[in-house]
Design a protein around this motif. Structure first.
Motif, PDB file in Angstrom:
ATOM      1  N   GLU A  72       0.825  -1.196   0.000  1.00  0.00           N
ATOM      2  CA  GLU A  72       0.000   0.000   0.000  1.00  0.00           C
ATOM      3  C   GLU A  72       0.863   1.252   0.000  1.00  0.00           C
ATOM      4  O   GLU A  72       1.990   1.255   0.509  1.00  0.00           O
ATOM      5  CB  GLU A  72      -0.928   0.012   1.214  1.00  0.00           C
ATOM      6  N   ILE A  73       0.323   2.334  -0.579  1.00  0.00           N
ATOM      7  CA  ILE A  73       1.002   3.625  -0.671  1.00  0.00           C
ATOM      8  C   ILE A  73       0.013   4.715  -0.280  1.00  0.00           C
ATOM      9  O   ILE A  73      -1.184   4.615  -0.575  1.00  0.00           O
ATOM     10  CB  ILE A  73       1.512   3.879  -2.117  1.00  0.00           C
ATOM     11  N   ILE A  74       0.523   5.754   0.362  1.00  0.00           N
ATOM     12  CA  ILE A  74      -0.268   6.957   0.611  1.00  0.00           C
ATOM     13  C   ILE A  74       0.111   8.016  -0.416  1.00  0.00           C
ATOM     14  O   ILE A  74       1.291   8.362  -0.567  1.00  0.00           O
ATOM     15  CB  ILE A  74      -0.022   7.517   2.021  1.00  0.00           C
ATOM     16  N   HIS A  75      -0.883   8.496  -1.142  1.00  0.00           N
ATOM     17  CA  HIS A  75      -0.708   9.572  -2.131  1.00  0.00           C
ATOM     18  C   HIS A  75      -1.234  10.874  -1.524  1.00  0.00           C
ATOM     19  O   HIS A  75      -2.329  10.907  -0.964  1.00  0.00           O
ATOM     20  CB  HIS A  75      -1.486   9.232  -3.400  1.00  0.00           C
ATOM     21  N   GLN A  76      -0.436  11.946  -1.642  1.00  0.00           N
ATOM     22  CA  GLN A  76      -0.896  13.287  -1.289  1.00  0.00           C
ATOM     23  C   GLN A  76      -0.565  14.220  -2.434  1.00  0.00           C
ATOM     24  O   GLN A  76       0.461  14.061  -3.101  1.00  0.00           O
ATOM     25  CB  GLN A  76      -0.241  13.784  -0.005  1.00  0.00           C
ATOM     26  N   ASP A  77      -1.429  15.201  -2.698  1.00  0.00           N
ATOM     27  CA  ASP A  77      -1.164  16.124  -3.800  1.00  0.00           C
ATOM     28  C   ASP A  77      -1.579  17.548  -3.448  1.00  0.00           C
ATOM     29  O   ASP A  77      -2.214  17.801  -2.418  1.00  0.00           O
ATOM     30  CB  ASP A  77      -1.825  15.639  -5.095  1.00  0.00           C
ATOM     31  N   SER A  78      -1.192  18.456  -4.335  1.00  0.00           N
ATOM     32  CA  SER A  78      -1.439  19.882  -4.121  1.00  0.00           C
ATOM     33  C   SER A  78      -2.885  20.273  -4.365  1.00  0.00           C
ATOM     34  O   SER A  78      -3.267  21.424  -4.131  1.00  0.00           O
ATOM     35  CB  SER A  78      -0.513  20.710  -5.022  1.00  0.00           C
ATOM     36  N   ILE A  79      -3.715  19.322  -4.836  1.00  0.00           N
ATOM     37  CA  ILE A  79      -5.145  19.592  -4.976  1.00  0.00           C
ATOM     38  C   ILE A  79      -5.828  19.481  -3.608  1.00  0.00           C
ATOM     39  O   ILE A  79      -6.932  19.960  -3.407  1.00  0.00           O
ATOM     40  CB  ILE A  79      -5.796  18.592  -5.966  1.00  0.00           C
TER      41      ILE A  79
END
Length: 290
Positions: A72-79
């Motif tokens: 599993e991976i955690i994705h975070q973005d500028s949106i």
């Protein structure tokens, strides 16, 4: 191999604590349909001190597709997105005119125990007229994606159109990505089911095509309408992807993709001058490679 297709072997690339297999771009084949970049991550044993920590980095001109088979991976973005991705689900981020994101091992998995991370990081180029659209993010659980069986072989349509079905992933061009797992020997039907150029990634097992055996760690590139028979040997897992190619050439530099070299140069300056949108509460920054 006949002139029906091209075999591409994964080339190892080191991304910090991870060794990935770079599939696209390839010197003889820069794109397959609108797909311009594919990294095969793992399978890698994740353990204490070797977690995934990819800091803030930018994209333009593409949609990114993350597809995990294990781990599993955690994705975070500028949106403003924070999204955990689990095996079989899809993260679809439209970079458009510019977005920043991170990819990290979830904090609750950093407990000293070991687990396997295995998946694909994929970039799909946007059509020229849509390269500057506003960024978006979409997540789809495994049960959201069309799945079916044929003679005991399991299919899942990850994105686009194929086999008379449509994935809910909001793509911007004619493409397909299909996960296929065969328990027994199985003849794969492509003609009439998929349209355009096709890449066949062999995740595990072996296929035979045009009197050639191709093992895992390789990719076959062909055309969906070619008459060459493709047979999956028992216990084989493949991912099919591709679609209709664009008329215009795409340029690629680091994480930037565009039909315009000028747009890439402008994005490089924006990143160096720290003018890209940022993720709140994250101070990481991956410098532009020289």
């Amino acid at each position: 191999m006949s002139n029906q297709g091209l075999i591409i072997e994964e080339r190892s690339r080191d991304i910090g604590d991870f060794l990935v297999g770079r599939i696209l771009p390839f010197r003889k084949k820069r794109m397959v349909g609108p797909f311009i970049f594919i990294d095969h991550m793992g399978p890698t044993i994740i353990k204490d001190g070797h977690y995934m920590d990819v800091g803030q980095h930018p994209h333009i001109g593409i949609s990114t597709l993350t597809y995990m088979l294990e781990g599993e991976i955690i994705h975070q973005d500028s949106i403003g997105t924070t999204q955990r991705i689990s095996p079989g689900s899809v993260n679809w981020m439209v970079a458009g005119k510019g977005v920043t994101h991170t990819e990290r091992t979830p904090m609750d998995l950093r407990d000293g125990s070991e687990f396997i991370a295995h998946g694909y990081q994929i970039w799909v180029a946007l059509p020229k007229e849509l390269e500057d659209i506003s960024p978006e993010f979409h997540h789809f659980k495994i049960q959201d994606l069309p799945s079916w069986k044929d003679q005991g072989t399991q299919y899942r349509l990850i994105a686009g159109n194929g086999y008379g079905k449509t994935s809910p992933v909001p793509v911007h061009s004619e493409l397909f990505m299909v996960d296929v797992k065969a328990e027994e020997r199985y003849e794969l039907q492509i003609k009439g089911e998929l349209q355009g150029e096709i890449g066949i990634c062999i995740v595990s097992g072996e296929i035979s095509a045009c009197d050639t055996n191709i093992r895992e760690g390789n990719m076959l590139v062909s055309k969906a309408e070619d008459s060459c028979s493709i047979v999956l040997e028992p216990k084989t897992h493949v991912i099919l992807f591709g679609g209709q190619p664009f008329k215009e050439k795409r340029h690629i530099y680091w994480n930037f993709v565009s039909s315009s070299i000028e747009k890439i140069e402008a994005a490089k300056k924006r990143w160096e001058n720290r003018k890209f949108p940022k993720i709140e509460s994250d101070t990481s920054y991956i410098p532009l490679p020289k």
